[in-house]
Design an enzyme around this catalytic site. Structure first.
Site, short mmCIF file in Angstrom:
data_model
loop_
_atom_site.label_atom_id
_atom_site.label_comp_id
_atom_site.label_asym_id
_atom_site.label_seq_id
_atom_site.Cartn_x
_atom_site.Cartn_y
_atom_site.Cartn_z
N GLU A 214 38.38 45.34 42.10
CA GLU A 214 39.34 44.24 42.06
C GLU A 214 38.74 42.84 41.92
O GLU A 214 39.00 41.95 42.74
CB GLU A 214 40.24 44.30 43.30
CG GLU A 214 41.09 45.55 43.32
CD GLU A 214 42.01 45.64 44.53
OE1 GLU A 214 41.89 44.80 45.45
OE2 GLU A 214 42.85 46.56 44.55
N GLU A 355 43.58 52.80 42.12
CA GLU A 355 44.35 52.65 43.35
C GLU A 355 45.83 52.55 43.01
O GLU A 355 46.23 51.77 42.14
CB GLU A 355 43.92 51.40 44.13
CG GLU A 355 42.54 51.47 44.72
CD GLU A 355 42.22 50.26 45.60
OE1 GLU A 355 43.15 49.54 46.01
OE2 GLU A 355 41.02 50.04 45.87
#
Length: 599
Positions: A214, A355
């Site tokens: 991320e 995710e």
């Protein structure tokens, strides 16, 4: 990665597999002597399990499609520097529980700081592990525990993707936007990954490297991750290309997973703009718009590249696309397609959604999760669900707070997105079925889509001049009729299909898997399956087909990606249903109006 809840947290393969199946060796001999552990029997190792890409698919070394369907398990990235949950649950029980339930890959968050510590010979000698619950871990440091866990993965047919979740070993380290932070430099990140690649290069238990979790940052943030054609220090694309190439120079067989960023400038806007109105934003790690103009270039090893976006629902953050009358169609059109799904649809590269997951609220969050699950199943997108851990504060986990009990409802939602074939879960291992030797619930990738079966000759009537039907085997299913006034007998068409139906039930619901096989000698282009529920069951949702129910009759028609069935080919579809009383199985299936054989 959503925030871990603090309330639940206490104050190689021919050589590699055999080595791990018999012993869990320590890399840093200066720290501790090698320890040996009891394990299952060593497996034959005729086929390596390394993977690469072909268009938008991940495939094995024989070119067979591999569907990575897994889960995340965090802890090694955090201050504890070891899996969370070992303070109460047994490591073998947790690992086998994942394999038995169809998880074939585990994404393991780590930190660059941890890798540098291990590289330097620094380990946590007494990690946060309950040795009463884990007597086999007594006396082990955290690196030894990691290697022991890899031997369990070998035993149960699981594969591993490592994810550098943060620069520093910190439970909230993922909040930092970049791959570098403080004393951890970009060169340190490269060094950490090179150490991993070298240490495990002969062990195909670890099949992938997720370079950085991320990377993010908004328009005016300093620093923030960008994606363009420069070599600037904040250019995530430049970092990912260099890191990927360095890893592949050591082990050219690892999958390289590259996530997205957070914002991307609108057409004609330079990265120097600090106005949020000039950018298109999405989830951290979810913005891969830049990969169209500036794709990742891994040189001679381009076929190891997998893009890996993240996506979440409205309970994590109330995004603008969750307002008004939103549904799967609007999500695909407005969010998934422009940010990352185009890479799959255009055949650029495979996707692995690193995710996704959340709380089942019976409302918007569950609606989003179901929509993304259905996309994953229909497109056969690889993915790792967030998360196994119950102590993920805004998503919860597949395990409940005792770290033993599985959340039945959440697992039921996930289960259709786990690779299954013939009613069994499929491992990415060519020798070990998912769940280990002797598993009744798992199979291997080598067993999927075997040799094309030889069609059984059909029996076709030949009518004699006396109009007496005579059964004569022939490969041409057409009756030959002599001139006579006697009507030609009409026989049912010979079966050119086989259907296998399996179901698992809970209190008032069930999940069913339907495997359709073309047993004919010509390819099918489009198909429609019909059957009748025998006991008043009702269809609630389905996947990999367009489903409908009228009375007791259920109908499923193909989607674009599974409409063509070559001779001997199979496709697997499924659905969830509800029932009261007995949950009987259908007794007959027809494909395009022809009754299918059991199979």
């Amino acid at each position: 990665m959503p925030v871990p809840s603090t309330s639940d947290r206490p104050t190689p393969r021919a050589q590699g597999r055999l080595r791990r199946a018999l012993t869990a060796l320590v890399a840093v001999a200066a720290v501790a002597a090698p320890l040996t552990f009891a394990s299952g029997p060593a497996q034959a190792d005729s086929t390596p399990d390394w993977l690469h890409t072909d268009g938008n698919r991940i495939v094995d070394e024989n070119g067979k499609e591999a569907w990575l369907t897994g889960v995340n398990w965090f802890g090694f990235n955090a201050t504890e520097r070891v899996f969370h949950g070992l303070w109460t649950a047994n490591i073998r029980t947790l690992t086998k529980g994942m394999a038995d339930r169809g998880i074939n890959v585990v994404r393991v968050p780590i930190s660059t700081q941890l890798l540098l510590e291990w590289k330097a010979g620094t380990v946590v000698a007494a990690p946060n592990v309950n040795t009463y619950a884990n007597p086999e871990l007594t006396g082990m440091n955290n690196l030894q525990i990691f290697d022991y866990w890899l031997s369990l993965c070998d035993e149960y047919g699981l594969k591993v993707v490592l994810d550098v979740h943060s620069a520093e070993a910190d439970n909230a380290g993922h909040f930092a936007p970049m791959w570098f932070k403080g004393a951890i430099t970009t060169q340190d990140v490269y060094a950490g990954w090179e150490w991993v690649a070298a240490r495990y290069k002969d062990d195909d238990t670890i099949i992938g490297a997720d370079l950085k979790n991320e990377p993010h940052g908004t328009a005016g943030a300093v620093p923030r991750a960008k994606w363009d054609g420069t070599a600037d220090a904040d250019n995530f694309r430049a970092f990912a290309q260099e890191a990927g190439r360095r890893i592949l120079a050591i082990n050219p067989r690892l999958l390289i997973l590259v996530e997205g960023i957070e914002v991307y400038p609108k057409a004609g806007v330079p990265w120097s703009s600090t106005s949020s109105a000039d950018y298109v934003g999405t989830w951290w790690g979810g913005n891969l718009r830049g990969a169209r103009e500036f794709p990742i270039d891994l040189g001679a090893n381009q076929d190891q590249l997998v893009y890996s976006p993240h996506d979440y629902g409205p309970l994590v953050s109330a995004q603008p696309w969750f307002t008004g009358d939103w549904n799967r169609t609007t999500l695909e059109r407005d969010v998934w397609d422009p940010n990352w799904l185009y890479l799959h649809k255009e055949g650029t590269a495979p996707l692995l959604i690193g995710e996704w997951g959340g709380i089942l609220d019976g409302g918007p969050n569950q609606r989003w999760m179901t929509a993304l699950r259905d996309l994953i199943v229909e497109r056969r997108l690889s993915h790792t669900f967030w998360v196994l851990n119950p102590n993920s504060g805004d998503t919860g986990g597949l395990l409940l707070d005792d770290w033993v009990t599985w959340d039945a409802a959440k697992y039921a939602l996930l289960k259709p997105a786990l690779w299954q074939d013939g009613g069994k879960f499929v491992s990415l291992d060519h020798q070990v079925p998912l769940g280990g030797a002797g598993s009744t619930t798992g199979t291997t990738i080598a067993a999927v889509g075997g040799a094309t079966p030889t069609p059984t000759p059909t029996v076709t009537p030949t009518v004699t001049p006396t109009a007496t039907p005579t059964a004569t085997p022939t490969a041409t299913p057409t009756p030959t009729v002599t001139p006579t006034a006697t009507p030609t007998p009409t026989l049912p068409p010979a079966a050119t299909c086989a259907v296998r139906y399996t179901a698992s039930s809970w209190s008032s619901g069930f999940t069913a898997s339907v495997r359709i096989t073309n047993t004919g000698t010509t390819a099918r282009s489009g198909w429609a399956l019909s059957f009748a529920f025998p006991s008043g069951q009702s269809l609630t949702q389905g996947w990999s087909a367009t489903w409908s129910q009228t009375g007791a009759t259920v109908r499923a028609t193909n989607l674009a990606w599974n409409g063509t069935l070559a001779p001997g080919a199979s496709t697997e579809i499924g659905f969830n249903g509800a029932f009261s009383g007995q949950n009987g199985a259908p007794t007959s299936f027809t494909l395009d109006g022809v009754v299918c054989a059991a199979g």
